[in-house]
Design a protein around this motif. Structure first.
Motif, PDB file in Angstrom:
ATOM      1  N   VAL A   1      -0.651  17.020  -9.896  1.00  0.00           N
ATOM      2  CA  VAL A   1      -1.279  16.019  -9.032  1.00  0.00           C
ATOM      3  C   VAL A   1      -2.663  16.512  -8.632  1.00  0.00           C
ATOM      4  N   CYS A   2      -3.556  15.552  -8.378  1.00  0.00           N
ATOM      5  CA  CYS A   2      -4.920  15.902  -8.016  1.00  0.00           C
ATOM      6  C   CYS A   2      -4.975  16.483  -6.610  1.00  0.00           C
ATOM      7  N   GLN A   3      -4.013  16.050  -5.771  1.00  0.00           N
ATOM      8  CA  GLN A   3      -3.886  16.574  -4.422  1.00  0.00           C
ATOM      9  C   GLN A   3      -2.437  16.321  -4.027  1.00  0.00           C
TER      10      GLN A   3
ATOM     11  N   ASP B   1      -0.911  14.890  -1.651  1.00  0.00           N
ATOM     12  CA  ASP B   1      -0.523  13.569  -1.158  1.00  0.00           C
ATOM     13  C   ASP B   1      -1.252  12.465  -1.915  1.00  0.00           C
ATOM     14  N   CYS B   2      -1.498  12.690  -3.185  1.00  0.00           N
ATOM     15  CA  CYS B   2      -2.164  11.663  -3.996  1.00  0.00           C
ATOM     16  C   CYS B   2      -1.421  10.340  -3.867  1.00  0.00           C
ATOM     17  N   PRO B   3      -2.113   9.256  -3.436  1.00  0.00           N
ATOM     18  CA  PRO B   3      -1.425   7.973  -3.237  1.00  0.00           C
ATOM     19  C   PRO B   3      -1.159   7.223  -4.536  1.00  0.00           C
TER      20      PRO B   3
ATOM     21  N   GLU C   1      -5.884   0.073  -9.916  1.00  0.00           N
ATOM     22  CA  GLU C   1      -6.954   0.971  -9.513  1.00  0.00           C
ATOM     23  C   GLU C   1      -6.372   2.152  -8.769  1.00  0.00           C
ATOM     24  N   ARG C   2      -7.127   3.254  -8.805  1.00  0.00           N
ATOM     25  CA  ARG C   2      -6.708   4.407  -8.047  1.00  0.00           C
ATOM     26  C   ARG C   2      -6.845   4.085  -6.568  1.00  0.00           C
ATOM     27  N   MET C   3      -5.786   4.269  -5.813  1.00  0.00           N
ATOM     28  CA  MET C   3      -5.842   3.967  -4.389  1.00  0.00           C
ATOM     29  C   MET C   3      -6.590   5.083  -3.683  1.00  0.00           C
TER      30      MET C   3
ATOM     31  N   VAL D   1      -4.728  15.370 -16.627  1.00  0.00           N
ATOM     32  CA  VAL D   1      -4.792  14.244 -15.699  1.00  0.00           C
ATOM     33  C   VAL D   1      -3.716  14.354 -14.631  1.00  0.00           C
ATOM     34  N   CYS D   2      -4.039  13.783 -13.463  1.00  0.00           N
ATOM     35  CA  CYS D   2      -3.076  13.695 -12.366  1.00  0.00           C
ATOM     36  C   CYS D   2      -1.920  12.790 -12.816  1.00  0.00           C
ATOM     37  N   GLY D   3      -0.697  13.225 -12.546  1.00  0.00           N
ATOM     38  CA  GLY D   3       0.464  12.452 -12.962  1.00  0.00           C
ATOM     39  C   GLY D   3       0.655  11.153 -12.193  1.00  0.00           C
ATOM     40  N   ARG D   4      -0.052  10.978 -11.084  1.00  0.00           N
ATOM     41  CA  ARG D   4       0.082   9.752 -10.285  1.00  0.00           C
ATOM     42  C   ARG D   4      -1.094   8.801 -10.461  1.00  0.00           C
ATOM     43  N   CYS D   5      -2.318   9.337 -10.377  1.00  0.00           N
ATOM     44  CA  CYS D   5      -3.473   8.427 -10.401  1.00  0.00           C
ATOM     45  C   CYS D   5      -4.302   8.568 -11.674  1.00  0.00           C
ATOM     46  N   LEU D   6      -3.943   9.531 -12.521  1.00  0.00           N
ATOM     47  CA  LEU D   6      -4.538   9.669 -13.859  1.00  0.00           C
ATOM     48  C   LEU D   6      -6.006  10.083 -13.872  1.00  0.00           C
TER      49      LEU D   6
HETATM   50 ZN    ZN Z   1      -4.010  11.767  -8.173  1.00  0.00          ZN
END
Ligand code: ZN
Length: 188
Positions: free
Chosen positions: A131-133, A135-137, A145-147, A75-80
């Protein structure tokens, strides 16, 4: 009669052992025997591990140069959200003959076993904060919610009704009540 092999990541090098200057290239493609990595991302059990191993017989043992390709998931560490990405590592290590005592890795009888080396190299290369990208917000702190992209369209300040209720107390009609005279009976 099948010859017993010490493990799936072992490569038989009998034909080049003690023949300095001999070289072989071996391609392996094997499933990971277990999950590799304990962080947010890992190489899943049974994920394919592709290894191109160059084995060179040298005076001290067998010199291994290998490229390893696989894929990590997690999973992305910011948005999961779920992510997957390739993982590639380069390895160079000497498998020494037993009498050398100069290496953590030894030629065992007529083979070299790559599993520990490959696993450690892959685990060390996994991102600690994936991270998924770039600049993952991340997640919206208000909704969880995922932004989406940082367009500003969703940046509305949340209205907290508790504060609106408190405003009623700021206009107190009784504040004009006359103060009771000082009943300070100070005696000396
Ligand atoms: Zn992400």
């Amino acid at each position: 009669m099948r010859k017993h092999r010490p493990g799936p990541f072992a490569i038989n090098v009998r034909d080049i052992v003690r023949h300095p200057g001999e070289m072989r290239v071996v391609d392996l493609e094997l499933p990971a025997p277990e999950k590799w990595g304990e962080g947010l991302v890992s190489v899943a059990e049974a994920e394919q591990i592709a290894i191109r191993a160059r084995l060179e017989s040298v005076h001290e043992g067998i010199l291994l140069s290998a490229s390893v390709d696989s894929e990590y998931t997690g999973v992305c560490g910011r948005c999961l959200i779920d992510i997957a990405a390739p993982v590639e590592v380069e390895i160079q290590e000497l498998f020494a003959y037993p009498e050398q005592e100069t290496s953590d890795f030894e030629v065992q009888d007529d083979h070299v076993d790559l599993e520990t080396l490959v696993r450690d190299a892959i685990v060390l290369s996994l991102p600690f904060q994936p991270v998924c990208q770039p600049d993952c917000p991340g997640l919206d702190p208000a909704t969880g919610e995922r932004m989406t992209e940082n367009t500003g369209a969703e940046q509305r300040e949340p209205v907290d009704t508790r504060w609106a209720a408190l405003q009623d107390y700021t206009t107190d009609p009784d504040t004009d009540a006359p103060r009771v005279g000082a009943e300070n009976t100070e005696e000396s």
